[in-house]
Structure formats: structure tokens, C-alpha cells
Design an enzyme around this catalytic site. Structure first.
Site, PDB file in Angstrom:
ATOM      1  N   HIS A  62       0.816  -1.206   0.000  1.00  0.00           N
ATOM      2  CA  HIS A  62       0.000   0.000   0.000  1.00  0.00           C
ATOM      3  C   HIS A  62       0.853   1.261   0.000  1.00  0.00           C
ATOM      4  O   HIS A  62       1.976   1.258   0.482  1.00  0.00           O
ATOM      5  CB  HIS A  62      -0.876   0.036   1.255  1.00  0.00           C
ATOM      6  CG  HIS A  62      -1.771  -1.150   1.398  1.00  0.00           C
ATOM      7  ND1 HIS A  62      -2.067  -1.692   2.615  1.00  0.00           N
ATOM      8  CD2 HIS A  62      -2.422  -1.905   0.477  1.00  0.00           C
ATOM      9  CE1 HIS A  62      -2.875  -2.728   2.456  1.00  0.00           C
ATOM     10  NE2 HIS A  62      -3.092  -2.884   1.162  1.00  0.00           N
ATOM     11  N   LYS A  72       6.371   7.011   6.813  1.00  0.00           N
ATOM     12  CA  LYS A  72       5.944   6.219   7.962  1.00  0.00           C
ATOM     13  C   LYS A  72       7.161   5.692   8.712  1.00  0.00           C
ATOM     14  O   LYS A  72       8.205   5.446   8.119  1.00  0.00           O
ATOM     15  CB  LYS A  72       5.135   5.000   7.507  1.00  0.00           C
ATOM     16  CG  LYS A  72       3.906   5.310   6.721  1.00  0.00           C
ATOM     17  CD  LYS A  72       3.288   4.013   6.213  1.00  0.00           C
ATOM     18  CE  LYS A  72       2.179   4.306   5.225  1.00  0.00           C
ATOM     19  NZ  LYS A  72       1.716   3.094   4.574  1.00  0.00           N
ATOM     20  N   TYR A 132       2.025   2.085  13.069  1.00  0.00           N
ATOM     21  CA  TYR A 132       2.462   2.983  11.997  1.00  0.00           C
ATOM     22  C   TYR A 132       2.442   4.409  12.528  1.00  0.00           C
ATOM     23  O   TYR A 132       1.427   4.867  13.026  1.00  0.00           O
ATOM     24  CB  TYR A 132       1.485   2.989  10.821  1.00  0.00           C
ATOM     25  CG  TYR A 132       0.997   1.690  10.282  1.00  0.00           C
ATOM     26  CD1 TYR A 132       1.347   1.300   8.996  1.00  0.00           C
ATOM     27  CD2 TYR A 132       0.133   0.863  11.002  1.00  0.00           C
ATOM     28  CE1 TYR A 132       0.860   0.121   8.456  1.00  0.00           C
ATOM     29  CE2 TYR A 132      -0.347  -0.316  10.469  1.00  0.00           C
ATOM     30  CZ  TYR A 132       0.016  -0.680   9.205  1.00  0.00           C
ATOM     31  OH  TYR A 132      -0.461  -1.844   8.665  1.00  0.00           O
ATOM     32  N   ASP A 170      -6.761  -6.236  -1.764  1.00  0.00           N
ATOM     33  CA  ASP A 170      -5.340  -6.475  -2.020  1.00  0.00           C
ATOM     34  C   ASP A 170      -5.120  -7.498  -3.134  1.00  0.00           C
ATOM     35  O   ASP A 170      -4.133  -7.416  -3.866  1.00  0.00           O
ATOM     36  CB  ASP A 170      -4.626  -6.925  -0.750  1.00  0.00           C
ATOM     37  CG  ASP A 170      -4.379  -5.772   0.219  1.00  0.00           C
ATOM     38  OD1 ASP A 170      -4.620  -4.618  -0.151  1.00  0.00           O
ATOM     39  OD2 ASP A 170      -3.935  -6.043   1.348  1.00  0.00           O
TER      40      ASP A 170
END
Length: 180
Positions: A62, A72, A132, A170
Site C-alpha cells: 500500500h 511512515k 504505523y 489487495d
């Protein structure tokens, strides 16, 4: 805290200094100034996210695109994952290259994932809790991804593909060459 460069431009592996005694463990999980001094990158993190996944769950690859792209710092709070990133920045010397690392609740490593990278992980333990730290708010209209089993990326997920658990979303992500 030890910060190491990876084979991918701007992607960093963060290894914490742990202080253990008879009471347990203490470590610093984030230090903005040290990260900026080492990398020259000074991100302002605005959102923390956490997910829980069962054995064999694969999330990814992603990313957020455009003005909503996210840097991140990712880590495992509980369990073990194989974490994978791919450089999706066309002007980068590591464009279309991947890097993977085991993140778990024993090594407590973290991965600094710059804007323009795809990111995913597969849970290798009974359960994982994954955190995250993001420098931009999640924006649904800017989310995107690349198929986890893209033959051009040839990622070794260290897990049997026929046992992976993926979301329908996904499973339908485009291949790299359909996007770049």
C-alpha cells in the site's frame, strides 16, 4: 538508537538501544532530532495507526499518492512479521527495488519508510500487533497499491502463497507495470 541505511535510497532501519533489568525493559521508540541529524529528513508525524493480524495475513503493498503521500515509521508491538517496502519513485536510483526485514517483539527494529514507497507485511506469528507513525493524515481518495505477487518485483514473502490471507482489495491491486 542506531540508524542504518538500507539498500533503498532514504529508507532506514532503526535499531533501538534497550535497557533491561530485573523489572523489564525500556527503549526509546522515536527521537525526531536524532533521526533528522542522521538522515537530513525532518518529518512531522501527525497520526499513529495500529493493526492486529492473524498468522498468514498479508497486508499490502500500500501507499498514498500525490500530495497525500505518507512517510511512515513502522514497528511490531507484538508478534513477528516480514516487512517489505518497494521504492516507487521514478526518479530514485532504487526505483522498483525492494527491501525486506523481520520486525518482531524481540528485536524491536523499526523501518523508516519514505513518501513514494509501497509497504506491506505478512504475519509470521500466531498474531501480530503492528504500529504505523505517519506524517500525513490518511486520505481515502489517495490510497493506492501494487500487487503483492507482482512477478517484476519477485518478492520472497517467506510464506507459502497458498496459505496467505488477503483482503479482496489487495488481491485485485494492479501490477507495477500497469501503474509506472
Amino acid at each position: 538508537m542506531q540508524i542504518e541505511k538500507t539498500a533503498l535510497k532514504d529508507c532506514l532501519l532503526i535499531k533501538p538501544t534497550m535497557f533491561e533489568d530485573h523489572r523489564g525493559l525500556f527503549l526509546e521508540t522515536y527521537h525526531r532530532r536524532r533521526l533528522a541529524e542522521f538522515s537530513g529528513i525532518d518529518a512531522e508525524f501527525v497520526q499513529d495507526n495500529q493493526s492486529m493480524s492473524h498468522y498468514g495475513v498479508l497486508r499490502g503493498l500500500h501507499y498514498q499518492k500525490g500530495e497525500f503521500a505518507q512517510t511512515k515509521i513502522v514497528r511490531v508491538i507484538h508478534g513477528k512479521v516480514l516487512d517489505v517496502v518497494v521504492d516507487l519513485r521514478p526518479d530514485s536510483p532504487s526505483f522498483k527495488k525492494t527491501f525486506s526485514v523481520i520486525l518482531d517483539d524481540e528485536n524491536l527494529f523499526q523501518l523508516y519508510v519514505p513518501k513514494g514507497f509501497g509497504h506491506g507485511f505478512v504475519t509470521l506469528s500466531k498474531r501480530s500487533v503492528f504500529a504505523y507513525k505517519c506524517d500525513h493524515y490518511y486520505t481515502p481518495g489517495s490510497e493506492a497499491g501494487i500487487r503483492y505477487n507482482d512477478p517484476d518485483l519477485d518478492i520472497d514473502w517467506n510464506f507459502p502463497e497458498d496459505q496467505m490471507i488477503l483482503s479482496d482489495k489487495d488481491k485485485e491491486l494492479p501490477f507495477l507495470n500497469d501503474v509506472f
